[in-house]
Write a protein that holds these residues in place. Structure first.
Motif, PDB file in Angstrom:
ATOM      1  N   TRP A 262     -18.432  47.343  18.634  1.00 19.31           N
ATOM      2  CA  TRP A 262     -19.129  47.020  17.561  1.00 19.31           C
ATOM      3  C   TRP A 262     -20.671  46.915  17.995  1.00 19.31           C
TER       4      TRP A 262
ATOM      5  N   VAL B 241     -26.437  47.609  13.281  1.00 23.89           N
ATOM      6  CA  VAL B 241     -26.832  48.925  12.544  1.00 23.89           C
ATOM      7  C   VAL B 241     -28.319  49.479  13.064  1.00 23.89           C
TER       8      VAL B 241
ATOM      9  N   ARG C   5     -26.472  52.401   6.476  1.00 21.91           N
ATOM     10  CA  ARG C   5     -25.762  51.318   5.503  1.00 21.91           C
ATOM     11  C   ARG C   5     -24.929  52.367   4.542  1.00 21.91           C
TER      12      ARG C   5
ATOM     13  N   LEU D  32     -22.060  53.360   5.565  1.00 17.69           N
ATOM     14  CA  LEU D  32     -21.093  52.159   5.974  1.00 17.69           C
ATOM     15  C   LEU D  32     -20.382  51.846   4.489  1.00 17.69           C
ATOM     16  N   ARG D  33     -21.225  52.121   3.235  1.00 18.07           N
ATOM     17  CA  ARG D  33     -20.814  51.897   1.946  1.00 18.07           C
ATOM     18  C   ARG D  33     -19.818  52.832   1.501  1.00 18.07           C
TER      19      ARG D  33
ATOM     20  N   GLN E 199     -16.976  53.170  10.063  1.00 15.87           N
ATOM     21  CA  GLN E 199     -16.594  51.852   9.769  1.00 15.87           C
ATOM     22  C   GLN E 199     -17.311  50.651  10.134  1.00 15.87           C
ATOM     23  N   GLY E 200     -17.499  49.774   9.290  1.00 21.01           N
ATOM     24  CA  GLY E 200     -18.409  48.596   9.580  1.00 21.01           C
ATOM     25  C   GLY E 200     -17.906  47.435   9.290  1.00 21.01           C
ATOM     26  N   ARG E 201     -18.328  46.268   9.523  1.00 21.95           N
ATOM     27  CA  ARG E 201     -18.057  44.979   9.350  1.00 21.95           C
ATOM     28  C   ARG E 201     -19.089  43.870   9.312  1.00 21.95           C
ATOM     29  N   LYS E 202     -19.380  42.921   8.446  1.00 23.50           N
ATOM     30  CA  LYS E 202     -20.239  42.166   8.370  1.00 23.50           C
ATOM     31  C   LYS E 202     -19.745  40.908   8.981  1.00 23.50           C
TER      32      LYS E 202
ATOM     33  N   TRP F 140     -24.485  43.506   9.675  1.00 22.85           N
ATOM     34  CA  TRP F 140     -23.825  44.265   9.524  1.00 22.85           C
ATOM     35  C   TRP F 140     -23.363  44.983  11.014  1.00 22.85           C
TER      36      TRP F 140
ATOM     37  N   VAL G 270     -21.427  48.144  13.228  1.00 24.33           N
ATOM     38  CA  VAL G 270     -20.854  49.479  13.154  1.00 24.33           C
ATOM     39  C   VAL G 270     -19.887  49.585  14.328  1.00 24.33           C
TER      40      VAL G 270
END
Length: 82
Positions: free
Chosen positions: A15, A18, A33, A36-37, A42-45, A50, A52
């Protein structure tokens, strides 16, 4: 490893922020971003940040490279404007 799960620790390296992903990919952070949306990468906050998934970003970049070759030379539109 002081009680840390080795499998978990190795996945942290997968990971990136961004901003780091933008530098790696050559894209603007806002575009990433958007990807990601849309689920393209794939992403995770984690907290306020955020992250990636590096593997999904690399796969996306490879996919775009393959499509780029099929779409024809870049700048073809510019030649019609002149």
């Amino acid at each position: 490893m002081h009680g840390y799960n080795r499998e978990y620790m190795s996945t942290i390296e997968d990971w990136i922020t961004v901003d780091d992903a933008a530098a790696l990919a050559g894209y603007h952070a806002n575009y990433l971003r958007k990807l990601l949306r849309s689920g393209e990468i794939q992403g995770r906050k984690w907290g306020q940040t955020w992250m990636v998934n590096r593997g999904s970003l690399v796969a996306y970049l490879q996919k775009m490279d393959e499509k780029g070759e099929k779409r024809g030379p870049k700048g073809a539109i510019d030649s019609h404007i002149a």
